[in-house]
Each structure stands twice: as C-alpha cells, then as structure tokens.
Design a protein around this motif. Sequence first.
Motif, mmCIF file in Angstrom:
data_model
loop_
_atom_site.group_PDB
_atom_site.id
_atom_site.type_symbol
_atom_site.label_atom_id
_atom_site.label_comp_id
_atom_site.label_asym_id
_atom_site.label_seq_id
_atom_site.Cartn_x
_atom_site.Cartn_y
_atom_site.Cartn_z
ATOM 1 N N VAL A 241 41.145 14.175 71.854
ATOM 2 C CA VAL A 241 39.756 13.733 71.867
ATOM 3 C C VAL A 241 39.087 12.884 71.280
ATOM 4 C CG1 VAL A 241 38.069 14.432 73.014
ATOM 5 C CG2 VAL A 241 39.813 15.787 73.291
ATOM 6 N N PRO A 242 38.408 12.087 71.130
ATOM 7 C CA PRO A 242 37.317 11.618 69.803
ATOM 8 C C PRO A 242 36.337 11.970 70.218
ATOM 9 C CG PRO A 242 37.391 9.908 71.547
ATOM 10 C CD PRO A 242 38.567 10.857 72.249
ATOM 11 N N VAL A 243 35.198 13.182 68.939
ATOM 12 C CA VAL A 243 34.706 13.511 68.780
ATOM 13 C C VAL A 243 33.584 13.079 67.345
ATOM 14 C CG1 VAL A 243 33.145 15.830 68.702
ATOM 15 C CG2 VAL A 243 35.527 15.841 69.824
ATOM 16 N N ASP A 244 32.792 12.789 67.716
ATOM 17 C CA ASP A 244 31.980 12.202 66.683
ATOM 18 C C ASP A 244 30.641 12.904 66.046
ATOM 19 O OD1 ASP A 244 31.492 9.997 64.777
ATOM 20 O OD2 ASP A 244 30.698 8.434 66.632
ATOM 21 N N TRP A 245 30.421 12.530 64.545
ATOM 22 C CA TRP A 245 29.486 13.401 64.232
ATOM 23 C C TRP A 245 27.393 13.490 65.139
ATOM 24 C CZ3 TRP A 245 30.448 14.424 59.507
ATOM 25 C CH2 TRP A 245 31.864 13.609 59.042
ATOM 26 N N GLY A 246 27.327 14.389 64.957
ATOM 27 C CA GLY A 246 26.312 15.048 66.103
ATOM 28 C C GLY A 246 27.360 15.957 67.648
ATOM 29 N N ARG A 320 33.613 19.914 60.346
ATOM 30 C CA ARG A 320 32.886 19.472 59.552
ATOM 31 C C ARG A 320 33.252 17.858 59.668
ATOM 32 N NH1 ARG A 320 36.587 21.244 54.347
ATOM 33 N NH2 ARG A 320 36.056 23.600 55.333
ATOM 34 N N PHE A 321 33.783 17.173 59.946
ATOM 35 C CA PHE A 321 34.490 16.067 60.434
ATOM 36 C C PHE A 321 34.692 15.079 61.159
ATOM 37 C CE2 PHE A 321 38.161 17.798 59.617
ATOM 38 C CZ PHE A 321 38.661 17.412 57.520
ATOM 39 N N ALA A 322 33.813 13.703 61.113
ATOM 40 C CA ALA A 322 34.316 13.369 62.914
ATOM 41 C C ALA A 322 35.428 12.923 63.080
ATOM 42 C CB ALA A 322 33.154 12.192 63.126
ATOM 43 N N GLY A 323 36.274 12.680 64.820
ATOM 44 C CA GLY A 323 37.013 11.539 64.522
ATOM 45 C C GLY A 323 38.029 12.086 65.901
ATOM 46 N N TRP A 324 39.574 12.543 65.282
ATOM 47 C CA TRP A 324 40.124 12.941 66.408
ATOM 48 C C TRP A 324 40.700 14.710 66.280
ATOM 49 C CZ3 TRP A 324 41.471 10.363 71.153
ATOM 50 C CH2 TRP A 324 41.197 8.832 70.844
ATOM 51 N N TYR A 325 40.198 14.990 67.084
ATOM 52 C CA TYR A 325 40.600 16.733 67.541
ATOM 53 C C TYR A 325 41.534 16.898 69.378
ATOM 54 C CZ TYR A 325 36.484 18.074 64.426
ATOM 55 O OH TYR A 325 35.412 17.954 63.694
ATOM 56 N N TYR A 326 42.631 17.512 68.299
ATOM 57 C CA TYR A 326 43.732 17.940 69.065
ATOM 58 C C TYR A 326 44.108 18.693 69.703
ATOM 59 C CZ TYR A 326 45.085 13.573 66.251
ATOM 60 O OH TYR A 326 45.842 12.845 65.778
ATOM 61 N N LEU A 327 44.328 19.336 70.896
ATOM 62 C CA LEU A 327 44.245 20.481 71.856
ATOM 63 C C LEU A 327 45.556 20.441 72.074
ATOM 64 C CD1 LEU A 327 41.411 19.655 75.300
ATOM 65 C CD2 LEU A 327 41.988 21.529 72.774
ATOM 66 N N SER A 328 46.346 21.296 72.145
ATOM 67 C CA SER A 328 48.211 21.589 72.192
ATOM 68 C C SER A 328 48.141 22.809 73.069
ATOM 69 C CB SER A 328 48.527 22.119 70.731
ATOM 70 O OG SER A 328 47.734 22.853 70.248
ATOM 71 N N VAL A 329 48.252 22.552 73.957
ATOM 72 C CA VAL A 329 48.851 23.281 75.385
ATOM 73 C C VAL A 329 50.663 24.008 75.808
ATOM 74 C CG1 VAL A 329 48.063 24.383 77.402
ATOM 75 C CG2 VAL A 329 46.796 22.788 76.294
ATOM 76 N N ALA A 363 31.330 8.197 49.116
ATOM 77 C CA ALA A 363 31.308 7.018 48.396
ATOM 78 C C ALA A 363 32.900 6.856 47.708
ATOM 79 C CB ALA A 363 30.835 7.824 46.885
ATOM 80 N N GLY A 364 33.374 6.082 48.816
ATOM 81 C CA GLY A 364 35.133 5.816 49.315
ATOM 82 C C GLY A 364 34.942 5.333 50.395
ATOM 83 N N SER A 365 36.622 5.236 50.303
ATOM 84 C CA SER A 365 37.368 5.389 51.730
ATOM 85 C C SER A 365 38.413 6.187 51.686
ATOM 86 C CB SER A 365 38.087 4.019 51.805
ATOM 87 O OG SER A 365 37.889 2.875 51.881
ATOM 88 N N ALA A 366 38.695 7.235 53.116
ATOM 89 C CA ALA A 366 39.493 7.995 53.084
ATOM 90 C C ALA A 366 40.703 7.247 53.127
ATOM 91 C CB ALA A 366 38.843 8.779 54.536
ATOM 92 N N ARG A 367 41.967 8.240 53.060
ATOM 93 C CA ARG A 367 43.270 7.670 53.440
ATOM 94 C C ARG A 367 44.037 9.226 54.601
ATOM 95 N NH1 ARG A 367 45.937 7.309 47.829
ATOM 96 N NH2 ARG A 367 44.015 8.913 47.047
ATOM 97 N N PRO A 368 44.300 8.423 55.449
ATOM 98 C CA PRO A 368 44.345 6.756 55.800
ATOM 99 C C PRO A 368 42.812 6.224 56.123
ATOM 100 C CG PRO A 368 46.167 8.419 57.277
ATOM 101 C CD PRO A 368 44.996 8.962 56.291
ATOM 102 N N ALA A 369 43.024 5.699 56.368
ATOM 103 C CA ALA A 369 41.535 4.896 56.227
ATOM 104 C C ALA A 369 40.835 5.496 57.927
ATOM 105 C CB ALA A 369 41.371 3.366 56.314
ATOM 106 N N ASP A 370 39.936 5.543 57.971
ATOM 107 C CA ASP A 370 38.802 5.380 59.403
ATOM 108 C C ASP A 370 39.063 7.126 59.638
ATOM 109 O OD1 ASP A 370 37.357 3.316 58.507
ATOM 110 O OD2 ASP A 370 39.701 2.495 60.119
ATOM 111 N N GLU A 371 39.730 8.134 58.986
ATOM 112 C CA GLU A 371 40.238 9.368 59.838
ATOM 113 C C GLU A 371 39.020 9.621 59.860
ATOM 114 O OE1 GLU A 371 42.872 12.580 59.960
ATOM 115 O OE2 GLU A 371 43.202 9.832 59.672
ATOM 116 N N PHE A 372 37.787 10.091 59.552
ATOM 117 C CA PHE A 372 36.645 10.806 59.646
ATOM 118 C C PHE A 372 35.697 9.348 60.298
ATOM 119 C CE2 PHE A 372 38.587 12.236 55.531
ATOM 120 C CZ PHE A 372 39.322 12.824 56.657
ATOM 121 N N SER A 373 36.037 9.240 61.500
ATOM 122 C CA SER A 373 34.701 8.579 62.199
ATOM 123 C C SER A 373 35.765 8.103 63.801
ATOM 124 C CB SER A 373 34.764 6.865 61.256
ATOM 125 O OG SER A 373 36.014 6.312 61.296
#
Length: 448
Positions: A241-246, A320-329, A363-373
């Motif tokens: 599930v994509p969950v953004d900042w806020g 603590r950061f935006a991005g994909w949050y995973y649900l496992s069942v 102040a820079g880029s994550a690796r992988p890129a765009d991991e926290f957005s």
Amino acid sequence: MGRLGRGRAALAAGAALCAVAALPGQAAAAGSPGPYAYADKAVAVDGTTSSTGSAELTPGSTYKSAIARGGKLYYQLQLDATQSVYVSATAVPGRGSKVAYGDGIEVSLQDADGNDCNSGDARFGTSQSPRPITAWAVRTIGPDENRCKPAGTYYVVVERNSDPGSSAESWGTELRVVSEPGVAKGAATTPPESWNSASPVPPGGARERRAGGTSFNDARALRAGVWGDRIKPGQTLFYRVPVDWGQQVSASAELGSSDGGGDEYVTSALVMTLSNPVRARVDDADTAYDGKQKSTALEALAPVAYENRYSPIDGVAGMRFAGWYYLSVHLNPRVAGQFGKDPLDLTLRVGVEGSAKPGPAYAGSARPADEFSVSGQDEEAAASGRTDAGGEAVGGRDGMKLVAAGGFGGGAVLLAVLGVWTLVARRRAAASSARAGASSQYGPPPAW
C-alpha cells in the motif's frame, strides 16, 4: 493428422501456454506458487562463518542466501559517513518445515571492533507455523547518534535461532540493503506526542478481487478499499500500500466461515503483519479460528513522519518514512487438519487517511532511488493492482485465467505461438499425404 502429428500439436500447445506463463510478473499463474518469490535481480551470495573474507553487500541491492540450523553468518558493508543503512533478512523455511515458538532469525550490524550498531530479531511465536519472517538492523546517521558514525567497514551478522524439535534443513534467506541520506540541519528530532489514536473505522462496501503475491517482490498493490482473495492453509500472501508523508494507514483482515470442523479451533490461525518500506515490522495481529468468520486488525498507527524514528515505541518508530508499506497474511497449516485443505475467503479492509505532506529535505538520494516517496506511478499501481515485479492486475494464482487477463502481451504471444502451431501442423499433414506410399528414404521426421 496422425497420432504423431496430434502429439506434436499438443506439445506445441503446451509450449504456447508455457510461453505465456513465462511472461515477467505472471509466472505464479502457471501453477501452484512457491513459498516465496525471490527478487528477479537477487544476487546469490554465501555467508561466511568468520568476518574475515566475508562477501560484500552494496546498498540498493538484494541478495539470495541460505542459513543452516544454528548458523551464524557474516557479510560485509563498506559505508560512508553520510547515510543511514538498513539491512533486512527474510528467512524462508521450506514447505512442511517444523518450527517452534522460539525459532527465528536475528540480524546485527557491527563495526570493525565487534560493537553492535543495532540488532533485531523475528520469531514464529504462538502460531508455530512456517512462513517468511523478517528481521532487520540499522546503522543510523543523526545528531543524537554516537555509535557507528565513521566511514569504514561494517559487518552484517545473520543468526538462526532454533528450538529443540524443529526441522534441521537449511532456510533460504533474502537480504536487502537500503540507504537513506541525511537531512538538512534543523530537521525535527522530537517524536510526536499525540495523533489520532482512535481505532480506525474499516471501510465498507463490496469487495474487489486482488490476488496476493508470495513475497515482498511480487506483492499485489492496493489502495484504500475492500479487497477479496482466497488463502490456503500454510500459505502467505503479500500486498503493498503506498503511504505518503503525513498519511495514516490502517488494515484489518477477515477469514470467511467454513463448512467443515466441529468444536475444535486453531490458535493464531490467521496472522497479519505490516512492514515498512525497508521491510521492518511495524505491527502484527492474529486471530484464532473455529470455523466461524473471524477478524483481526492492526492497532491505530501514527501518521508517517520523519521524526517518528526518535520514538521509543517500536510501532511509532517504524512509521518513519513514506513509500510502500507491506501487508503479509498467513493462514496456519493446522487449519487444514480441522477444516479441510480448501482455500478460505479472505477480506482485507485497508484505509489511508490524511493528505500527503512534504517530506524532509534529504541531502542526497536513497538507494534504491525514490525508496522513501510516493509517486504518481505508485498511486496508479495501487489503483490498477500491479505487482511489485511489474505484473499486470491479473488473477495471479488462477491458472488459465491468465490467458484471458494477460492483456496484449500475453495474448499476442499466445496467438503467435498458436499460429505457428497451426501452420506447422498443416504443412506436416500435407507432407504426410505427399509421402503416402513412398519409400522411407527420408528417415524419421525431425523431433520437436
């Protein structure tokens, strides 16, 4: 067409189906999926029993390894002094493995002097049911961090904890390394004191079918809503599930009633876990099952915020950061003994509340890129139900439904192969007629 021609035609038809099944992101539809789909680009790597000579891992990469019962393995990292680094290890017991309450895996990040930067573990717990479980550790860069700050060589230590009576075979492991850049000075370092902690109201309405994946790598994308699936005893399904900042995410899972069973029940029959973008566990919930419909839900979670990481509460710090949050069942395999082996209906109610807010000034880029957005493409994936591997929103485990739902790519491949099959069959039939009564000087026909 003779028996040999029909046999070859059948082989060709089988080849057509195999060609469709082999399309990226759709392999699980060809038959019963494996217990865990490793990342397509995972690099095979062997851990060593000593830090000396250990294989090097690189931020932004995923690795496939294994660990024996009671094993303790080392891997190496070369880190700079500007990025926080998260390492997760997902343990994958084989189907039918016997696991006990205390069985599990532990991950530590250590400096060159053997000091722990951080460590974490994961256990099977009361379910005592074999399924993918993930532990993680972090080397944090920040104003309040005094350990493991210098650039240099660090070590990832993966240990397997085993209780007496558990299975002795090795477990597969998937290691993932993610880096997070530092932020500009002045970023908040005080954890939130309050938020809307009232129990979320699950969304209602008719459920829409979304077949789950078998791992973090092929997890099925979901947006807020009501989603339906079927789950077999012993199976673990993954969603994201994509969950953004806020924003504030919530989830509940419902298991449908069964015709079988009597007065018996299975404890920790359904286990649901929420993991954040670096695969760190945020919260989990479970429920017993007695053949009647049952449900379980995550606790109220904090909205995503950078400063959550400074909270002493694990469930807050994980958001603590935006991005994909995973649900496992996961459905306990003991359910099969009480209520039969047929899959049961599963309903997921997912909520995402709040408007997206600006994130921290990295102040820079994550690796992988765009991991926290969360991007527009991510939102589109959640609406369409794409897998993390890029597969289309098809029935996943529905066998031949893949042919109908495979879109242009799958249909084009199938039609092309079937066209070749038809042309070859007609030519062989014509050639067979022309050769009728002729000598056998040509020898046997070529093999397919």
